[in-house]
Design a protein around this motif. Structure first.
Motif, PDB file in Angstrom:
ATOM      1  N   PHE A   1     -12.165   3.111   8.086  1.00 42.18           N
ATOM      2  CA  PHE A   1     -13.456   3.828   8.193  1.00 42.18           C
ATOM      3  C   PHE A   1     -13.286   4.703   9.221  1.00 42.18           C
ATOM      4  CE2 PHE A   1     -14.248   0.819   4.986  1.00 42.18           C
ATOM      5  CZ  PHE A   1     -14.811   1.852   3.703  1.00 42.18           C
ATOM      6  N   HIS A   2     -12.471   3.406  10.227  1.00 43.28           N
ATOM      7  CA  HIS A   2     -12.875   4.093  12.096  1.00 43.28           C
ATOM      8  C   HIS A   2     -11.278   4.367  12.368  1.00 43.28           C
ATOM      9  CE1 HIS A   2     -16.780   3.742  11.694  1.00 43.28           C
ATOM     10  NE2 HIS A   2     -17.670   2.614  11.034  1.00 43.28           N
TER      11      HIS A   2
ATOM     12  N   ALA B   1       1.036  -1.356  -0.204  1.00 43.19           N
ATOM     13  CA  ALA B   1       0.245  -0.193  -0.178  1.00 43.19           C
ATOM     14  C   ALA B   1       0.345   1.042  -0.183  1.00 43.19           C
ATOM     15  CB  ALA B   1      -0.977   0.260   1.560  1.00 43.19           C
ATOM     16  N   ILE B   2       1.670   1.044   0.362  1.00 45.06           N
ATOM     17  CA  ILE B   2       2.885   2.504   0.764  1.00 45.06           C
ATOM     18  C   ILE B   2       3.564   2.967  -0.073  1.00 45.06           C
ATOM     19  CG2 ILE B   2       4.743   3.406   1.629  1.00 45.06           C
ATOM     20  CD1 ILE B   2       4.266   1.417   4.189  1.00 45.06           C
ATOM     21  N   PHE B   3       4.110   1.678  -1.689  1.00 41.91           N
ATOM     22  CA  PHE B   3       4.483   2.104  -2.853  1.00 41.91           C
ATOM     23  C   PHE B   3       2.942   2.191  -4.018  1.00 41.91           C
ATOM     24  CE2 PHE B   3       7.694  -0.645  -1.635  1.00 41.91           C
ATOM     25  CZ  PHE B   3       8.793  -0.857  -2.245  1.00 41.91           C
ATOM     26  N   VAL B   4       2.062   2.106  -3.464  1.00 42.88           N
ATOM     27  CA  VAL B   4       1.046   2.212  -4.004  1.00 42.88           C
ATOM     28  C   VAL B   4       0.946   3.655  -3.822  1.00 42.88           C
ATOM     29  CG1 VAL B   4      -1.421   2.287  -4.831  1.00 42.88           C
ATOM     30  CG2 VAL B   4      -0.091   0.568  -4.849  1.00 42.88           C
ATOM     31  N   VAL B   5       1.010   4.241  -3.057  1.00 43.70           N
ATOM     32  CA  VAL B   5       0.313   5.537  -2.298  1.00 43.70           C
ATOM     33  C   VAL B   5       1.792   6.134  -2.975  1.00 43.70           C
ATOM     34  CG1 VAL B   5       1.017   6.879  -0.727  1.00 43.70           C
ATOM     35  CG2 VAL B   5      -0.585   5.670  -0.244  1.00 43.70           C
ATOM     36  N   VAL B   6       2.787   5.970  -2.157  1.00 36.33           N
ATOM     37  CA  VAL B   6       4.197   6.337  -3.446  1.00 36.33           C
ATOM     38  C   VAL B   6       3.629   7.230  -5.181  1.00 36.33           C
ATOM     39  CG1 VAL B   6       7.026   6.700  -4.247  1.00 36.33           C
ATOM     40  CG2 VAL B   6       5.908   6.298  -1.724  1.00 36.33           C
ATOM     41  N   GLY B   7       3.568   5.539  -5.908  1.00 40.67           N
ATOM     42  CA  GLY B   7       3.381   5.482  -6.928  1.00 40.67           C
ATOM     43  C   GLY B   7       1.780   6.430  -7.395  1.00 40.67           C
ATOM     44  N   THR B   8       1.100   5.962  -7.246  1.00 38.85           N
ATOM     45  CA  THR B   8       0.016   7.651  -7.405  1.00 38.85           C
ATOM     46  C   THR B   8       0.457   9.173  -7.329  1.00 38.85           C
ATOM     47  OG1 THR B   8      -1.614   5.757  -6.661  1.00 38.85           O
ATOM     48  CG2 THR B   8      -2.681   7.594  -6.806  1.00 38.85           C
TER      49      THR B   8
ATOM     50  N   ARG C   1      -4.858   5.365   3.068  1.00 36.53           N
ATOM     51  CA  ARG C   1      -5.750   4.975   4.583  1.00 36.53           C
ATOM     52  C   ARG C   1      -4.980   3.831   4.593  1.00 36.53           C
ATOM     53  NH1 ARG C   1      -7.849   6.746   9.410  1.00 36.53           N
ATOM     54  NH2 ARG C   1      -8.660   5.442  10.075  1.00 36.53           N
ATOM     55  N   ARG C   2      -4.918   3.119   3.427  1.00 39.12           N
ATOM     56  CA  ARG C   2      -4.698   1.728   3.670  1.00 39.12           C
ATOM     57  C   ARG C   2      -2.859   1.251   4.081  1.00 39.12           C
ATOM     58  NH1 ARG C   2      -4.829  -2.641   4.458  1.00 39.12           N
ATOM     59  NH2 ARG C   2      -5.313  -4.914   2.970  1.00 39.12           N
ATOM     60  N   ALA C   3      -2.758   2.230   3.743  1.00 37.24           N
ATOM     61  CA  ALA C   3      -1.329   1.771   4.629  1.00 37.24           C
ATOM     62  C   ALA C   3      -1.017   2.173   6.393  1.00 37.24           C
ATOM     63  CB  ALA C   3       0.093   3.193   3.689  1.00 37.24           C
ATOM     64  N   MET C   4      -2.519   3.444   5.809  1.00 33.44           N
ATOM     65  CA  MET C   4      -1.858   3.502   7.748  1.00 33.44           C
ATOM     66  C   MET C   4      -2.556   2.627   8.894  1.00 33.44           C
ATOM     67  SD  MET C   4      -0.744   6.151   8.466  1.00 33.44           S
ATOM     68  CE  MET C   4      -1.417   7.066   9.515  1.00 33.44           C
ATOM     69  N   LEU C   5      -2.900   1.365   8.507  1.00 30.56           N
ATOM     70  CA  LEU C   5      -3.861   0.252   8.282  1.00 30.56           C
ATOM     71  C   LEU C   5      -3.321  -0.139   9.832  1.00 30.56           C
ATOM     72  CD1 LEU C   5      -6.515  -1.916   6.398  1.00 30.56           C
ATOM     73  CD2 LEU C   5      -6.807   0.575   7.725  1.00 30.56           C
TER      74      LEU C   5
END
Length: 229
Positions: free
Chosen positions: A80-81, A17-24, A61-65
């Motif tokens: 979501f919470h 998820a972190i890689f997706v954040v960086v790529g996006t 948000r997914r990377a922060m789970l």
């Protein structure tokens, strides 16, 4: 200033998820630059932005789970919470039934028991095995391998124990053993175990609980790991 941190190593899903954040974020930066320099038209930039911005938000948000800790308490972040529980209100951190909207997901999950409210189910679930013909949606959950799950549970319990006032702390233990087992020898003063020793003792206790080791084998191996003479 309160600093929140994950007290455990990251699972592969979170790293992805972190890689997706960086790529996006990189793609968005490119489209902003391209629109400003006239490489693409503004309508095209808006079109791509409409698609990429929500994806960036979800991936971030997914990377922060996960479960985060600080000196003031423990925090569970799901998709979501976000629930924060002060250490003084934490009763216990243990295994529980992994569920989603009230439905049993067929897994165990880490649960925070608290005073003044219901239990908090964290997004961390244990993936004991893969069932290719039994699809179970895990959006908003972190399903990690058993050894990593046990490591996280033991680490969070240790954080809870260390956050208590000194006079209320129970003796450190990687995991409680089943009732009815022979009493363990009286504790003796010894140097605090290292992180590697704690992991080995925890893994040994899990084997003992599953009945893989006899009482004698467990006691002998535990004495060896602790360095008893």
């Amino acid at each position: 200033m309160t600093v929140w941190r994950r007290p455990y190593s990251l699972d592969l899903t979170t790293v992805g998820a972190i890689f997706v954040v960086v790529g996006t974020a990189g793609y968005l930066g490119f489209f902003v630059f391209a629109a400003g320099s006239g490489m693409i038209s503004e309508p095209e930039a808006v079109f791509f932005g409409v698609w990429f911005v929500p994806g960036l938000v979800v991936a971030l948000r997914r990377a922060m789970l996960g479960v985060w800790v600080s000196h003031i308490g423990i925090r569970s972040r799901s998709l979501f919470h976000t629930t924060t529980v002060p250490w003084a209100s934490v009763v216990e951190i243990h295994n529980g039934t992994g569920s989603m909207v009230g439905l049993d997901m067929g897994r165990v999950a880490i649960v925070i028991e608290r005073t003044g409210g219901g239990p908090v189910q964290t997004p961390i679930q244990r993936g004991d095995f893969i069932q290719p013909f039994n699809f179970r949606p895990e959006l908003g959950r972190l399903v990690t391998w058993p050894e990593h799950y046990d490591e996280i549970l033991a680490t969070l319990r240790e954080c809870h124990r260390n956050a208590r006032p000194r006079e209320q702390r129970a003796p450190a233990s990687p995991d409680p053993v089943r009732a009815g087992r022979p009493d363990q020898p009286e504790p003796v003063r010894r140097p605090a175990p290292s992180a590697a020793q704690r992991r080995d003792i925890h893994a040994l206790t899990r084997q003992y609980e599953r009945g893989v080791l006899t009482d004698a084998e467990y006691a002998a191996e535990l004495a060896r790991l602790r360095g008893d003479g």
